[in-house]
Design an enzyme around this catalytic site. Structure first.
Site, PDB file in Angstrom:
ATOM      1  N   GLU A  94     -64.467  69.742  29.212  1.00  0.00           N
ATOM      2  CA  GLU A  94     -63.232  70.837  29.811  1.00  0.00           C
ATOM      3  C   GLU A  94     -61.556  70.729  29.373  1.00  0.00           C
ATOM      4  O   GLU A  94     -61.092  70.182  30.405  1.00  0.00           O
ATOM      5  CB  GLU A  94     -63.638  70.313  31.282  1.00  0.00           C
ATOM      6  CG  GLU A  94     -65.066  70.959  32.142  1.00  0.00           C
ATOM      7  CD  GLU A  94     -65.090  70.802  33.222  1.00  0.00           C
ATOM      8  OE1 GLU A  94     -63.872  70.817  34.182  1.00  0.00           O
ATOM      9  OE2 GLU A  94     -66.294  71.807  33.748  1.00  0.00           O
ATOM     10  N   GLU A  98     -72.756  70.621  32.507  1.00  0.00           N
ATOM     11  CA  GLU A  98     -72.855  71.361  34.090  1.00  0.00           C
ATOM     12  C   GLU A  98     -72.966  72.127  34.308  1.00  0.00           C
ATOM     13  O   GLU A  98     -72.696  72.924  34.458  1.00  0.00           O
ATOM     14  CB  GLU A  98     -71.641  71.074  33.988  1.00  0.00           C
ATOM     15  CG  GLU A  98     -71.220  68.698  33.681  1.00  0.00           C
ATOM     16  CD  GLU A  98     -69.581  68.750  34.304  1.00  0.00           C
ATOM     17  OE1 GLU A  98     -69.465  69.575  35.546  1.00  0.00           O
ATOM     18  OE2 GLU A  98     -69.209  68.044  33.317  1.00  0.00           O
TER      19      GLU A  98
HETATM   20  C1  NOJ Z   1     -66.900  69.827  36.522  1.00  0.00           C
HETATM   21  C2  NOJ Z   1     -66.266  68.110  35.838  1.00  0.00           C
HETATM   22  O1  NOJ Z   1     -66.741  67.555  34.647  1.00  0.00           O
HETATM   23  C3  NOJ Z   1     -66.844  67.279  36.392  1.00  0.00           C
HETATM   24  O2  NOJ Z   1     -65.961  65.395  36.544  1.00  0.00           O
HETATM   25  C4  NOJ Z   1     -65.983  67.513  38.100  1.00  0.00           C
HETATM   26  O3  NOJ Z   1     -66.217  66.453  39.047  1.00  0.00           O
HETATM   27  C5  NOJ Z   1     -66.826  69.027  38.008  1.00  0.00           C
HETATM   28  N1  NOJ Z   1     -66.675  69.965  37.440  1.00  0.00           N
HETATM   29  C6  NOJ Z   1     -66.909  69.351  39.934  1.00  0.00           C
HETATM   30  O4  NOJ Z   1     -65.803  69.602  39.786  1.00  0.00           O
END
Ligand code: NOJ
Length: 469
Positions: free
Chosen positions: A163, A374
């Site tokens: 990200e 994710e």
């Molecule tokens: C994306 C991130 O990569 C992760 O670290 C985070 O906890 C989640 N989003 C949830 O917000």
């Protein structure tokens, strides 16, 4: 339809959010170790000093993952654990920890999927300018090589960065993440370019080693949709997608930056300082990417922003991902819509938008292999008579797995799904009040682990390869 045998049904975590042991076995101090200790930066001053103690309990955790039947575990390596001062000696104790974790996964047939950078950087490098300093790029490539050399015999799937849009925009625009700088658009674009260069150089180095594995990057995937058919709102959605998707995906997958954004930021004086050599490196690396990882939580609904006089400021409270903000350049605004459903944190729930977004992505980038690295529901889970009955999470994941099946049947090259997260973990800014895991962690009792309802449900889904989804 069942999920094919070579489709990973997995779950994910990240070093700072689970490991703890922040100053043990030679680990260097990270930017997050420092940032979370600045008063007011995180909810009730929570930090990852202990997190959920995965560093000491990884055996117990991997055993639970094996019981759940995970095909694969996505986790990240903490850079300051491997190279404490960012650029110097390798810390053998750090190597040993990840060797043990990898071996523990393999013992149960769980495929390790490793992220090299999930936001924790050696503080020494952050202090010297972090991602705005090109020396960080050199240091990262050295660190990446150290990881390939140490773990590459057993790790065959690598993600360079997680990200980039989040750590760069929060780092240099909203100030909600380290280094906590606000409103510096020039630095923001420079940081993104330096990260893309670090990615490209690492990909090239990886391929040189001939370890015959896969490498790619993980990006946020929040496709923007106009709220209606008005031209100005459609233009707003186009602008949002150019700045938040194309700017990030083009340099990786096409090896060049999008003209639309370049033209705008050149006029505004925000063009990164880049060299021909760096631009060539992007071009050279693009075809070497084996996949793209997508973190999908929600789409964006956008309109043209007319409040141009407004000072656009983001704080911890309003940079949580819920709609309602103007973009940093004031061009568009994200909005909440009456006919959509939202989580307790105001994130839209829309599995259909994942399918639509994937189809657009395919139009832009062809058949590149995709992993959903994710996806999950942040919630305050209901606990009834000591049982964690996280039905909303089950529903959320089920709906997204169904969308993934549909996308596969429409010809999208999807090869895996990683639920976020495998275990309840530290939210970067929100402490532990928001949970994502299949495994509950009891912060009042010795960080004891407990299986949630979703744990049993996901186990069954994996056993049946999603037959009943
Ligand atoms: C994306 C991130 O990569 C992760 O670290 C985070 O906890 C989640 N989003 C949830 O917000």
């Amino acid at each position: 339809m069942k999920f094919p045998k070579d489709f990973f049904l997995g779950a994910a975590s990240a070093s700072y959010q689970v490991e703890g042991a922040w100053n043990e076995d030679g680990k260097g101090v990270s930017n997050w170790d420092v940032f979370t200790k600045i008063p007011g930066k995180t909810f009730e001053g929570t930090n990852g000093d202990v997190a959920v103690d995965h560093y000491h309990r990884y055996k117990e955790d991997v055993k639970l993952m094996a019981e759940m039947g995970l095909d694969s575990y996505r986790f990240s390596v903490s850079w300051p654990r491997i190279i404490p001062d960012g650029d110097g000696e390798i810390n053998q104790k750090g190597i040993e920890f990840y060797n043990n974790l990898i071996d523990e996964c393999l013992k149960y047939g769980i495929v390790p999927f490793v992220t090299l950078y999930h936001w924790d950087m050696p503080e020494v490098l952050e202090k010297a300018g972090g991602w705005t300093n090109k020396k960080t790029v050199d240091a990262f490539v050295k660190y990446a090589k150290a990881c390939f050399e140490a773990f590459g015999d057993r790790v065959k799937r690598w993600i360079t960065f997680n990200e980039t849009i989040v750590f760069c925009s929060n780092g240099y625009l909203s100030g909600a993440h380290p280094p906590g700088i606000t409103g510096d658009v020039k630095k923001y674009f420079q940081a993104t370019h330096n990260v893309f260069t670090a990615h490209a150089r690492s990909v090239i180095e990886y391929k040189k080693l001939k370890q015959y594995g896969e490498i790619g990057i993980t990006h946020v995937f929040s496709p923007a949709f106009s709220v209606d058919d008005k031209e100005e709102n459609k233009a707003a959605a186009y602008h949002a997608n150019q700045y938040e998707i194309t700017w990030y995906y083009d340099p990786i997958l096409k090896g060049k930056y999008p003209e639309y954004v370049i033209k705008n930021i050149e006029k505004q004086g925000f063009l990164p300082d880049w060299t021909d050599e760096e631009l060539n490196t992007l071009r050279e690396a693009a075809p070497l990417n084996d996949f793209i990882g997508l973190n999908y939580y929600q789409p964006q609904r956008v309109i043209k922003n007319h409040d141009t006089g407004e000072k656009i400021e983001r704080t911890r409270e309003n940079s949580t991902g819920a709609p309602g903000n103007a973009s940093f350049d004031g061009f568009y605004r994200t909005v909440k819509m009456d006919d959509k459903t939202y989580t307790k944190w105001g994130w839209e729930i829309s599995p259909e938008s994942l399918i639509l977004g994937l189809e657009k992505l395919k139009e832009q980038y062809g058949d590149i292999k995709i992993y959903i690295t994710e996806n999950g529901l942040g919630d305050q889970d209901p606990i009834i008579e000591d049982e964690i009955l996280d039905m909303p999470r089950i529903k959320f994941i089920e709906a997204h797995l169904r969308a993934i099946k549909e996308a596969i049947s429409r010809g999208i090259n999807l090869k895996g799904y990683y639920a976020w997260s495998v275990i309840d973990l530290l939210s970067w800014l929100n402490g532990y009040k928001k949970q994502y895991g299949f495994i509950y962690v009891d912060h009042k009792h010795n960080l004891d682990r407990k299986k949630k309802l979703s744990f049993y449900w996901y186990k069954k889904v994996i056993e049946e390869r999603g037959k009943n989804i």
